[in-house]
Design a protein around this motif. Structure first.
Motif, PDB file in Angstrom:
ATOM      1  N   THR A 182       0.837  -1.210   0.000  1.00 22.42           N
ATOM      2  CA  THR A 182       0.000   0.000   0.000  1.00 22.42           C
ATOM      3  C   THR A 182       0.866   1.251   0.000  1.00 22.42           C
ATOM      4  O   THR A 182       0.579   2.227  -0.716  1.00 22.42           O
ATOM      5  N   MET A 189       2.379   1.727  -3.428  1.00 21.68           N
ATOM      6  CA  MET A 189       1.394   2.178  -4.417  1.00 21.68           C
ATOM      7  C   MET A 189       1.092   3.662  -4.295  1.00 21.68           C
ATOM      8  O   MET A 189       0.671   4.301  -5.269  1.00 21.68           O
ATOM      9  N   PRO A 218       3.949   7.327 -10.786  1.00 21.01           N
ATOM     10  CA  PRO A 218       3.795   6.223  -9.825  1.00 21.01           C
ATOM     11  C   PRO A 218       5.065   5.396  -9.705  1.00 21.01           C
ATOM     12  O   PRO A 218       5.719   5.068 -10.700  1.00 21.01           O
ATOM     13  N   LEU A 223       5.485   2.288  -8.686  1.00 24.91           N
ATOM     14  CA  LEU A 223       5.394   0.871  -9.027  1.00 24.91           C
ATOM     15  C   LEU A 223       5.148   0.609 -10.507  1.00 24.91           C
ATOM     16  O   LEU A 223       4.978  -0.545 -10.895  1.00 24.91           O
ATOM     17  N   VAL A 224       5.065   1.653 -11.320  1.00 18.15           N
ATOM     18  CA  VAL A 224       4.839   1.452 -12.742  1.00 18.15           C
ATOM     19  C   VAL A 224       6.016   0.646 -13.317  1.00 18.15           C
ATOM     20  O   VAL A 224       7.153   0.853 -12.889  1.00 18.15           O
ATOM     21  N   LEU A 283       4.098  -2.086 -12.945  1.00 16.18           N
ATOM     22  CA  LEU A 283       3.251  -3.026 -12.212  1.00 16.18           C
ATOM     23  C   LEU A 283       1.918  -2.381 -11.872  1.00 16.18           C
ATOM     24  O   LEU A 283       0.852  -2.977 -12.038  1.00 16.18           O
ATOM     25  N   TYR A 284       1.999  -1.160 -11.339  1.00 15.40           N
ATOM     26  CA  TYR A 284       0.791  -0.402 -10.997  1.00 15.40           C
ATOM     27  C   TYR A 284       1.068   1.080 -11.219  1.00 15.40           C
ATOM     28  O   TYR A 284       2.006   1.623 -10.621  1.00 15.40           O
ATOM     29  N   PRO A 285       0.341   1.728 -12.091  1.00 15.75           N
ATOM     30  CA  PRO A 285      -0.666   1.188 -13.009  1.00 15.75           C
ATOM     31  C   PRO A 285      -0.040   0.229 -14.028  1.00 15.75           C
ATOM     32  O   PRO A 285       1.093   0.421 -14.445  1.00 15.75           O
ATOM     33  N   PHE A 286      -0.814  -0.764 -14.400  1.00 18.81           N
ATOM     34  CA  PHE A 286      -0.320  -1.807 -15.303  1.00 18.81           C
ATOM     35  C   PHE A 286      -0.117  -1.246 -16.701  1.00 18.81           C
ATOM     36  O   PHE A 286      -1.022  -0.664 -17.283  1.00 18.81           O
ATOM     37  N   ARG A 287       1.107  -1.425 -17.223  1.00 20.73           N
ATOM     38  CA  ARG A 287       1.426  -0.968 -18.578  1.00 20.73           C
ATOM     39  C   ARG A 287       2.171  -2.094 -19.289  1.00 20.73           C
ATOM     40  O   ARG A 287       3.385  -2.251 -19.103  1.00 20.73           O
ATOM     41  N   TYR A 328       5.531   5.522 -19.420  1.00 24.30           N
ATOM     42  CA  TYR A 328       5.169   6.213 -18.181  1.00 24.30           C
ATOM     43  C   TYR A 328       5.941   7.515 -17.991  1.00 24.30           C
ATOM     44  O   TYR A 328       5.547   8.372 -17.205  1.00 24.30           O
TER      45      TYR A 328
END
Length: 503
Positions: free
Chosen positions: A440, A443, A451, A453-454, A456-460, A482
């Motif tokens: 968390t 993220m 972000p 974690l890109v 991974l999150y948001p998924f690309r 990203y």
């Protein structure tokens, strides 16, 4: 009325603090390295003042004094003086703040009369004095590829970058940071490729800094970061020129400061800290294998000792029968619970690591080897710890060294302790809760608004070609999406030799 009084107080205070040229020079005369003299036979005409520890004596003797002495009769004002001295960087001003700043940067202050407020500032600083010439990387080793690293001199670093990136689109912007240090900080990027929002964000954050002394770029990293309360580095710090060059070409912004051999780049993602330049110098299959090994090593380093504590405290039933006997025999004489046993060994490893880093190289290596063997063997024989845990902790420490970036390695070392305590309190459930909280937190992190974690999150999916694995150059033709670069395509993949041969 109240606002008017405050404004007047601020204005009057600013006027009181503003020094005259006479006051600046009188204060400077208290220092043993300050020198003032007149090169003319007349003792009341033309005075040169400077700090001898900051100037280049050859410039003073070869480019100033001979030209002044040969043209003394024709010099009646500072503009005539400027025309006879073959130095380009000469400024004529009566701004005392500018004079004080330039004097402390290695400029010579030239006045025609002692009472003059107007003076000429001549740049004769010795910019290379005190800086090392050897620019090999010391802390980021590479078996394959160039060994070129940055040094503490910004001009040398810019020279190295200009030779590597031969493009007029490579822009360098200078900003002064530090009320006392007046540290030169340079932002550089590729015009037409780097997202202007990232450039503007870095520029504004640097200009809004209010600090007294800046010793290293790592301080700037902490002051302009998106979140100062996280243990994770949000800017990538490196001394390798090839890593910075790759970041710039991808569309990132880089920052370097005078006196620091480290350059920070952003926006950075968590995957950037597990990428080594060697990955791109080896065949993509081998490079991908080593990258996966690093990621698995980090996971093992974080979770191995917490799992040991969790299993031996709450979950004996999941241990295979064949392994249960050796574990019981290894801990039969250990008087401590698993959590104390683990913390004791982890802290011992950290002490050895810190002691080895602070001591000279040869002594540090000896201490690490001898200290580790002696303390480990003695701990097992004294029944302070089990030999199985000793192996796990040693492998965990070894796995943490696989991280290419030292700052991320420090973060991983720190994160083990909360996981160990959570495992001791709630077992496997505690590890899961800690992991969820960590995920968390990750993220929510951002680097220059990107972000953390890109992809991974948001998924690309389009950015996975150079994340967990290093794909073939045929599939890495585009810059990371990203980063939102102005120009997405890097190069044309061309045609494989296999396809040509088939034709």
């Amino acid at each position: 009325m109240k606002k008017w009084i405050i404004d007047n107080l601020v204005t009057s205070r600013g006027k009181q603090e503003r020094k005259s040229l006479f006051q600046i020079l009188e204060i400077a005369k208290k220092s043993i390295d300050f020198h003032e003299f007149s090169p003319s036979k007349r003792q009341d005409f033309l005075f040169i003042s400077y700090y001898r520890t900051l100037i280049d004596g050859e410039k003073l003797q070869g480019k100033i004094l001979p030209y002044i002495q040969s043209n003394l009769k024709t010099i009646h004002n500072l503009h005539q003086l400027k025309s006879v001295i073959p130095i380009e960087d000469i400024l004529i001003t009566n701004d005392t703040e500018e004079i004080e700043l330039k004097l402390n940067q290695g400029f010579a202050v030239v006045r025609l009369q002692k009472t003059d407020e107007m003076c000429a500032l001549i740049n004769i600083e010795n910019s290379n004095l005190g800086y090392r010439e050897n620019n090999e990387t010391e802390n980021e080793f590479s078996v394959v590829g160039p060994k070129i690293g940055f040094v503490e001199n910004i001009d040398i670093n810019i020279h190295l970058l200009r030779r590597q990136i031969v493009a007029s689109d490579l822009i360098f912007e200078e900003i002064t940071v530090g009320s006392m240090s007046k540290t030169k900080v340079v932002i550089f990027y590729l015009e037409g490729i780097t997202n202007p929002k990232h450039i503007q964000t870095v520029r504004e954050r640097l200009k809004n800094l209010e600090f007294d002394m800046v010793f290293d770029s790592s301080q700037i990293d902490q002051m302009i970061t998106d979140n100062a309360h996280t243990p994770f580095p949000l800017f990538l710090s490196t001394e390798r020129m090839d890593r910075v060059t790759y970041a710039i070409v991808n569309g990132q912004v880089a920052i370097m400061s005078s006196g620091s051999p480290y350059v920070i780049t952003g926006p950075a993602t968590i995957m950037d800290f597990f990428v080594s330049p060697e990955d791109y110098y080896l065949p993509w299959v081998i490079g991908s294998f080593f990258r996966i090994i690093r990621i698995l090593g980090v996971i093992f380093s974080m979770f191995s000792t917490p799992l040991y504590v969790s299993v031996l405290t709450y979950h004996y039933e999941i241990i295979p029968v064949d392994l249960l006997g050796p574990i019981v025999n290894s801990r039969v004489n250990v008087p401590f619970p698993p959590v104390l046993e683990v913390i004791f060994l982890e802290i011992t490893i950290e002490l050895l690591r810190e002691a080895g880093a602070r001591l000279p190289t040869k002594i540090g290596q000896t201490l690490g080897i001898v200290g580790g063997i002696v303390i480990g063997q003695a701990s097992v024989e004294a029944a302070l710890t089990s030999n199985i845990l000793l192996i796990i902790v040693s492998l965990s420490a070894l796995a943490s060294f696989t991280t290419p970036i030292f700052k991320m390695s420090n973060t991983i070392r720190l994160l083990r302790f909360p996981f160990i305590l959570a495992a001791a309190l709630w077992g496997g459930f505690g590890i899961i809760i800690s992991f969820v909280l960590l995920l968390t937190h990750l993220m929510r992190l951002k680097s220059l608004g990107t972000p953390y974690l890109v992809p991974l999150y948001p998924f690309r999916s389009s950015d996975y070609a150079d994340s967990f694995i290093r794909s073939s150059y045929k599939y890495t033709t585009k810059r990371p999406g990203y980063l939102k670069p102005k120009l997405l395509k890097r190069y044309n993949a061309g045609q494989d030799h296999d396809d040509i041969n088939n034709e």
